[in-house]
Design a protein around this motif. Structure first.
Motif, short mmCIF file in Angstrom:
data_model
loop_
_atom_site.label_atom_id
_atom_site.label_comp_id
_atom_site.label_asym_id
_atom_site.label_seq_id
_atom_site.Cartn_x
_atom_site.Cartn_y
_atom_site.Cartn_z
N VAL A 81 13.46 7.73 4.69
CA VAL A 81 12.92 6.39 4.93
C VAL A 81 12.63 5.74 3.57
O VAL A 81 12.31 6.42 2.60
CB VAL A 81 11.64 6.43 5.79
N HIS A 82 12.76 4.42 3.52
CA HIS A 82 12.60 3.67 2.28
C HIS A 82 11.41 2.70 2.41
O HIS A 82 11.22 2.09 3.46
CB HIS A 82 13.87 2.87 1.97
N PHE A 83 10.64 2.60 1.33
CA PHE A 83 9.53 1.65 1.28
C PHE A 83 9.60 0.90 -0.04
O PHE A 83 9.82 1.49 -1.10
CB PHE A 83 8.17 2.35 1.39
N LYS A 84 9.42 -0.41 0.03
CA LYS A 84 9.40 -1.24 -1.16
C LYS A 84 8.07 -1.07 -1.90
O LYS A 84 7.05 -0.67 -1.32
CB LYS A 84 9.60 -2.72 -0.79
N LYS A 85 8.08 -1.38 -3.18
CA LYS A 85 6.87 -1.33 -3.99
C LYS A 85 5.75 -2.14 -3.34
O LYS A 85 5.98 -3.22 -2.81
CB LYS A 85 7.16 -1.88 -5.39
N ASP A 86 4.53 -1.58 -3.35
CA ASP A 86 3.30 -2.18 -2.80
C ASP A 86 3.23 -2.12 -1.27
O ASP A 86 2.27 -2.64 -0.68
CB ASP A 86 3.13 -3.63 -3.26
N SER A 87 4.21 -1.49 -0.63
CA SER A 87 4.14 -1.33 0.83
C SER A 87 3.14 -0.23 1.19
O SER A 87 2.99 0.77 0.47
CB SER A 87 5.51 -0.94 1.39
N TYR A 88 2.45 -0.44 2.32
CA TYR A 88 1.55 0.60 2.83
C TYR A 88 2.34 1.53 3.73
O TYR A 88 2.99 1.09 4.68
CB TYR A 88 0.37 -0.03 3.58
N GLN B 49 12.05 10.21 -3.99
CA GLN B 49 12.16 9.38 -5.19
C GLN B 49 10.97 8.42 -5.24
O GLN B 49 10.51 7.94 -4.21
CB GLN B 49 13.45 8.55 -5.19
N GLY B 50 10.51 8.13 -6.47
CA GLY B 50 9.44 7.15 -6.65
C GLY B 50 8.05 7.75 -6.71
O GLY B 50 7.88 8.97 -6.73
N LYS B 51 7.05 6.87 -6.72
CA LYS B 51 5.65 7.29 -6.83
C LYS B 51 4.82 6.65 -5.72
O LYS B 51 5.04 5.50 -5.35
CB LYS B 51 5.07 6.90 -8.19
N VAL B 52 3.86 7.42 -5.23
CA VAL B 52 2.98 6.98 -4.14
C VAL B 52 1.53 7.16 -4.57
O VAL B 52 1.15 8.21 -5.11
CB VAL B 52 3.25 7.79 -2.85
N GLY B 53 0.71 6.15 -4.34
CA GLY B 53 -0.71 6.23 -4.65
C GLY B 53 -1.52 6.58 -3.42
O GLY B 53 -1.29 6.03 -2.34
N ILE B 54 -2.45 7.51 -3.56
CA ILE B 54 -3.30 7.95 -2.45
C ILE B 54 -4.73 7.49 -2.72
O ILE B 54 -5.26 7.70 -3.81
CB ILE B 54 -3.27 9.49 -2.30
N SER B 55 -5.34 6.85 -1.75
CA SER B 55 -6.72 6.39 -1.89
C SER B 55 -7.47 6.59 -0.59
O SER B 55 -6.87 6.74 0.47
CB SER B 55 -6.75 4.91 -2.29
N LEU C 197 3.82 2.84 -5.02
CA LEU C 197 3.58 2.27 -6.34
C LEU C 197 4.87 1.78 -6.98
O LEU C 197 4.86 0.96 -7.90
CB LEU C 197 2.91 3.30 -7.25
N THR C 198 5.99 2.32 -6.48
CA THR C 198 7.32 1.87 -6.87
C THR C 198 8.15 1.83 -5.59
O THR C 198 7.65 2.20 -4.52
CB THR C 198 7.99 2.85 -7.85
#
Length: 411
Positions: free
Chosen positions: A10-17, A34-40, A78-79
């Motif tokens: 699955v693909h997610f654009k930058k800043d998508s939740y 691929q890419g980076k994900v921020g966890i909060s 994040l990306t």
């Protein structure tokens, strides 16, 4: 691996939740390709749990997916990211083909659970979760004062076994001999091939502080998990048929954090380290069950830690009851009545409040007649009332926090 298991990308654009804290219907977790994900987290329960950045190979959403509970964190791209989506039901196939990944998840879960458990013990039980074999003497002394001789005899025996030259060894031997007649049915050791075991009611399977090298699966009966705090036995959980316990000491080779006592006559399957290593490669369903168990406990303890951040004691009581409802798979929108399997005393212990404080809060709740005490158990007229009150108190606290921050900025 993905072709064999039919996992999807699955693909997610930058800043998508990707996932949002508090959302229900969690049925899958993700592996970052691929890419980076921020966890909060909206509520940071301990400093070490603060948000972080994940990259390729990292997993997220596993706790909520495997426990089938609401999300306890928010994940944002994040990306631009590419993720491998793993449905909960595919986990067994996944670990069957890659047991090293499964063990990595289990060990990470176990360490995280121990860390959260220690934080919760400090906040609610006002004690350290850590203990060693010398603590067995204190456990025995507490039980003998309460005339619970089976538990006392077991703890004295284990203290003598692990601390033969300890400062209390002579006293332990003397007291164990005196109460031996009252401890019939207590077995303090089993042979290496005795995997199927029977424990009579009120006998110990293990005691806090005791070194652990086995996990247990309940086949018949029930077991209570308890801890000695301020010379009193505090009930932490009641486990039933199919439940697994004792795994943290086995996985990390550390002393038991709590004691396990037969709540009724019970039969268990004991699994030691050697057997566990074999089962990892031959019984993926056991590993999947253990992962689910650890995920469920992490979710539950995280919710309990978040509960300690509520300022209003009334809000804390409603929130804890709400947590118990979700833990027991009770719909928060249900209009049906529900009776919890604990009363005011156990509630006070779980919250870390005095009995007087808890009784004061309960009196307020009883005035509305939506909460009652029936046969010393807490009874709710409707589960949905508890959920609404919980939501209200969290909302009020957030508003008050926002007001204080606004006043500080304008000062």
């Amino acid at each position: 691996m993905t072709d064999q298991l039919h996992l999807s990308f699955v693909h997610f654009k930058k800043d998508s939740y990707i996932v949002v804290e508090g959302k229900d219907n969690v049925d899958r977790f993700f592996i970052i390709n691929q890419g980076k994900v921020g966890i909060s987290k909206e509520v940071e329960v301990v400093a070490e749990e603060k948000g972080n950045v994940l990259g390729p190979g990292d997993l997220f959403g596993v706790v909520s997916s495997m426990s089938s509970h609401s999300h306890i964190e928010t994940a944002r791209a994040l990306t631009d990211v590419v993720l491998i989506s793993v449905h909960r039901e595919q986990y067994g196939d996944l670990i069957e083909k890659n047991t090293s990944v499964a063990m990595k998840v289990i060990l990470q879960f176990s360490k995280r659970l121990r860390h959260l458990d220690e934080a919760l013990s400090r906040l609610t039980l006002k004690s350290s979760a850590e203990a060693d074999a010398a603590h067995l003497f204190n456990v025995a002394e507490c039980y003998v004062r309460q005339s619970q001789y089976k538990q006392a005899f077991y703890a004295y025996s284990k203290y003598i076994e692990y601390c033969p030259d300890g400062e209390n060894a002579a006293v332990a031997k003397e007291r164990a001999a005196k109460i031996a007649a009252y401890a019939k049915g207590v077995k303090t050791s089993f042979g290496p091939e005795e995997f199927n075991r029977t424990y009579p009611k009120d006998t110990m399977l293990f005691a806090e502080g005791e070194p652990g090298n086995e996990l247990f699966v309940i086949q018949k009966g029930a077991v209570k998990i308890v801890k000695i705090v301020d010379n009193n036995e505090v009930l932490l959980a009641v486990l039933k048929v199919g439940d697994i316990f004792g795994e943290m000491a086995l996985l990390e080779a550390k002393p038991r954090l709590a004691s396990a006592v037969a709540r009724e006559d019970c039969q268990v399957l004991a699994v030691n380290r050697a057997n566990f290593q074999r089962m990892i490669t031959t019984q993926s369903q056991l590993i999947a069950r253990l992962t689910t168990l650890l995920a469920d406990r992490i979710w539950f303890i995280y919710k309990q830690l978040a509960n300690t951040l509520l300022v209003d004691p009334l809000g804390r009581v409603y929130d804890l009851l709400c947590i118990q409802l979700e833990k027991n798979r009770i719909s928060l929108g249900s209009a049906a009545p529900y009776t919890f399997d604990f009363g005011p005393k156990e509630l006070a212990n779980m919250l870390g409040l005095t009995q007087e404080e808890t009784n004061g809060v309960l009196r307020k709740m009883l005035e509305g007649k939506k909460i009652q005490i029936v046969d010393n158990k807490i009874h709710a007229a409707r589960a949905s009332d508890i959920a609404k009150q919980t939501e209200f108190h969290w909302k009020m606290q957030k508003l008050e926090k926002a007001r204080k921050e606004a006043r500080a900025q304008n000062a």
